[in-house]
Design an enzyme around this catalytic site. Structure first.
Site, PDB file in Angstrom:
ATOM      1  N   PHE A 153       4.907  37.720  22.322  1.00 28.59           N
ATOM      2  CA  PHE A 153       3.622  37.951  22.984  1.00 28.59           C
ATOM      3  C   PHE A 153       2.759  36.692  23.091  1.00 28.59           C
ATOM      4  CE2 PHE A 153       4.029  42.418  21.168  1.00 28.59           C
ATOM      5  CZ  PHE A 153       4.082  43.075  22.387  1.00 28.59           C
ATOM      6  N   SER A 203      11.852  41.011  27.768  1.00 30.33           N
ATOM      7  CA  SER A 203      10.460  40.677  27.433  1.00 30.33           C
ATOM      8  C   SER A 203      10.037  41.558  26.280  1.00 30.33           C
ATOM      9  CB  SER A 203       9.550  40.968  28.628  1.00 30.33           C
ATOM     10  OG  SER A 203       9.344  42.372  28.757  1.00 30.33           O
ATOM     11  N   ASP A 204       8.925  41.250  25.623  1.00 31.34           N
ATOM     12  CA  ASP A 204       8.364  42.241  24.713  1.00 31.34           C
ATOM     13  C   ASP A 204       7.579  43.239  25.567  1.00 31.34           C
ATOM     14  OD1 ASP A 204       7.637  43.692  22.509  1.00 31.34           O
ATOM     15  OD2 ASP A 204       6.940  41.995  21.325  1.00 31.34           O
ATOM     16  N   TRP A 205       7.120  44.285  24.913  1.00 33.23           N
ATOM     17  CA  TRP A 205       6.459  45.391  25.608  1.00 33.23           C
ATOM     18  C   TRP A 205       5.279  44.876  26.463  1.00 33.23           C
ATOM     19  CZ3 TRP A 205       7.209  50.868  25.070  1.00 33.23           C
ATOM     20  CH2 TRP A 205       6.210  51.648  25.641  1.00 33.23           C
TER      21      TRP A 205
END
Ligand code: NOJ
Length: 743
Positions: free
Chosen positions: A243, A274-276
């Protein structure tokens, strides 16, 4: 004869045809890719969160618009989704079903920080294997673990989810988890691992989650990246971006890290997720104008799969038509994802046997591995001799504190699926295992870790008067650590100190067990207890492990995977820091050069605090047990080496007490002069060694000189010739160094 010849020829032809009929993984990927439309390709890059069976989501799967799902683990629902993708979509490409299986699926193991305290990669690998066996039985074939973020700040809640502050230990633990999840050979119980978060997420300023980081490329390469590189070498199938923005560039849009380092330098062949919503969050960072621009930046930086930003599914087609994203890159991203699906055997076995799911949970073997992991992860921080309790002398114990019987909280952060009904708490275990010999009185004092006294403390004190020994279980509820759960004050919350003080004032011996998601500041606790056993959040089988340690049926062997500060203001405090020009300690030759006036106690103008000691409460690698060990000085076979040589170093360790125990023998090195300043010590090896009372064992290490290579002034990884020091000791603050030189 003719007939025989003919049949041989036919057989050979059949064999050849058969070989020809078995396309390789890459050929299968290419064959499928040729059939895919642009929309179907983009669909593979889309990861969707689902909860329960959702007809819209299933519709997207039928249309080939979803490559992976997360957050659902009901086997029946998963089979239904999989059917939509496999049987009802044009090309029948199976979904990759994912979940955060971080320290166990059903059988919960200690939190990763606790697992790191075991210094036992084999056991950690075994734990990850059990997690994979349980999760894959439910249909989960991809986990977002291991988290490799180096964490030097215990205020950061996610310190619980990683292996602590040291690059070498983190690497050993990460590789062990990757091997455990994925299995040595791929089968139906293989779960793709995902190393995260790429990169430096753990260096969040102020320990506040999601905050910016400012780690230089050199420090990235020397400290933060090596665990990722080692896991890539070990064959990890996926990687997640982080992030944070590092030095101004959000990781999810950092092509240098993903395209150049990860793929270019390390040859990573898996896929990057990707992260959330971290693609979309580049808009919040002020790095992208809108979600479409964010999608363009992430995709061109090398991020193959979009977790919940909807940037690819909504905008990639347009970006391709506008020439901002190339078709060639899109094909490569699809290849990366399909390769993982083929390798996991999803095309052959997309479904799970719903009738057989529960049989895989909570097996005796998994529970035993979880118990053993909890035993090995507990660190004995202090002990005035009260531990282990003597069963023939101790007749009554008071069990007290909010963590004594907290089935959910002892499981720790990221416990989606572990059922607290299966948790064995210390209270339960003490009664079950020792209840026949010892009377167990229970009075919690406080109901949960943040509670302020509502009269419970007085009750606990009253009960303490009837006991020979007080077993106090304090710490942090599970929600006080983990993602988005950072703290500024890392001492015990609520009225726990008040409870401890009141118990201590009874004059009865107080054995303090702490379950927590981080290293805490423990000055008060040390003063007000007779022993401290620190078990992090120990998981499903924490109770039996702790009870057995308390009564001496097990022996502590855990070592601190992070430095324990004396005061929150010392943070960041980690053992492998660089040396300042004015060290407060550790450079006696310098201090001797400073003339001290009679009666002067201050060290003068050196790097220290006026109101707090320089040293930590407990150093990295520290832990006591029920015996004592005496180390000899380390020995090496010669004092000069070439850059391709190996140092053979050894030490003798003598068990000077009367109990058999395991010692984690640790090897540290210091590069005395470098083209850039070097850490004062770096862990380069460790061994768990069982030593009988009175026994002396020789512990040998092999250290390749190449393992001393680092990125120096010219940013090229190499060994810089010169003098080095080497320690072999029981923690990072002990031992006498021996010197050698690399020519
Ligand atoms: C956000 C977290 O940062 C990441 O580690 C996790 O895997 C995803 N959410 C999915 O739950």
């Amino acid at each position: 004869m003719k007939r025989i010849m003919l049949s041989v020829a036919v057989a050979m032809l059949a064999a050849a045809t058969c070989m020809w009929a078995q396309p390789t993984e890459d050929e299968r990927v290419e064959e499928l890719l040729r059939k895919m439309t642009l929309q179907e390709k983009i669909g593979q890059l889309n990861q969707l969160s689902v909860g329960g069976f959702d007809h819209n989501a299933a519709g997207m799967m039928r249309a080939g618009m979803v490559g992976s799902i997360l957050n659902e683990c009901n086997p029946n629902v998963l089979n239904r989704y999989q059917r939509a993708a496999v049987e009802d979509s044009r090309l029948g490409i199976p979904l990759l079903i994912s979940r955060d299986v971080i320290h166990g699926f059903k059988t919960m193991f200690p939190i990763p920080l606790g697992l790191a305290a075991t210094f036992d990669p084999e056991l950690v690998q075994q734990g990850a294997r059990f997690a994979a066996i349980e999760a894959t039985a439910s249909g989960i074939r991809w986990t977002f673990s291991p988290m490799l973020d180096i964490a030097r700040d215990p205020r950061w809640g996610r310190i619980a989810e990683g292996s602590g502050e040291d690059t070498y230990l983190d690497t050993q633990m990460g590789v062990a988890m990757v091997k455990g999840y994925q299995g040595e050979t791929f089968d139906q119980t293989s779960m793709a691992a995902c190393v995260k978060h790429f990169v430096a997420y753990g260096a969040a300023e102020g320990g506040r989650d999601y905050n910016s980081t400012g780690v230089s490329e050199r420090t990235l390469r020397n400290v933060y990246l090596p665990p990722f590189e080692a896991c890539v070498e070990a064959g990890v199938m996926t990687l997640m971006t982080s992030f944070n923005d590092n030095d101004g560039i959000p990781s999810t849009g950092n092509g240098f890290l993903v395209n150049d380092v990860l793929r270019g330098e390390w040859g990573f062949e898996g896929f990057v997720v990707s992260d959330w919503a971290s693609i979309y969050e580049m808009v919040n960072h002020g790095y992208a104008e809108d979600n479409k621009h964010a999608g363009e930046l992430a995709f061109n930086a090398g991020v193959d799969m979009d977790m919940m930003s909807y940037a690819y599914i909504r905008h990639l087609e347009e970006l391709i038509n506008e020439g901002k994203v190339s078709m060639e890159d899109l094909d490569n991203a699809v290849r990366n994802i399909l390769r993982v699906k083929f390798r996991l055997g999803l095309f052959e076995n997309p479904y799970i046997d719903e009738s057989n799911v529960e049989a895989a949970f909570y097996s005796e073997e998994a529970l035993e591995a979880a118990r053993k992991s909890a035993v090995e992860s507990a660190v004995l921080l202090t002990n005035n001799g009260v531990l282990p309790l003597n069963r023939s002398k101790v007749k009554t114990v008071l069990v007290t504190g909010p963590m004594a019987d907290a089935p959910h909280d002892q499981l720790g952060t990221w416990t989606f699926d572990g059922d607290p009904a299966h948790t064995v708490t210390p209270l339960k275990a003490l009664k079950q295992l020792y209840g026949n010999d010892v009377q167990v009185i229970y009075e919690p004092g406080l109901k949960y870790s943040r509670e302020f006294d509502k009269g419970g403390i007085a009750k606990a004190v009253k009960a303490a008067k009837k006991a020979d020994v007080i077993l106090a279980f304090l710490g942090e509820e599970a929600i006080l650590s983990g993602e988005a759960h950072s703290l500024v004050d890392i001492s015990l919350k609520g009225d726990q100190r008040k409870l401890l003080e009141a118990l201590h004032e009874t004059g009865k011996p107080v054995v303090l067990n702490i379950m927590a998601g981080r290293s805490l500041v423990l000055d008060f606790e040390i003063e007000h207890s007779d022993a401290i056993l620190y078990s992090f959040h120990p998981g499903t089988m924490g109770g039996p492990a702790i009870a057995q340690l308390i009564f001496g049926d097990e022996t502590p062997s855990g070592k601190t995977p992070v430095t324990f500060p004396k005061h929150v203001g010392q943070i960041p405090l980690y053992y492998n820091h660089n040396m300042t020009g004015r060290p407060a300690n550790g450079r006696e030759e310098l201090l001797h050069e400073i003339p001290l006036k009679a009666g002067q106690t201050s060290l003068g103008m050196t790097s220290y605090w006026l109101d707090c000691p320089f040293a930590p409460e407990f150093p990295f690698g520290y832990g006591l047990t029920y015996t004592t060990f005496k180390y000899s000085a380390p020995e090496i076979e010669k004092t000069e080496y070439g850059v391709n040589d190996t140092v053979h170093a050894c030490v003798t360790v003598r068990n000077t007490g009367d109990k058999e125990a395991i010692e984690v023998v640790q090897l540290y090195v210091r590069d005395l002069v470098g083209s850039v300043t070097r850490p004062v010590k770096e862990l380069k090896g460790f061994k768990r060694v069982a030593i009988a009372p009175g026994e002396t064992v020789k512990v040998a290490f092999e250290l390749d000189i190449q393992d001393l290579a680092f990125y120096g002034k010219d940013m090229v990884k190499k060994v810089e010739p010169g003098k080095f020091q080497l320690w072999i000791a029981g923690d990072s603050a002990s031992g006498t160094p021996i010197e050698f030189e690399v020519k």
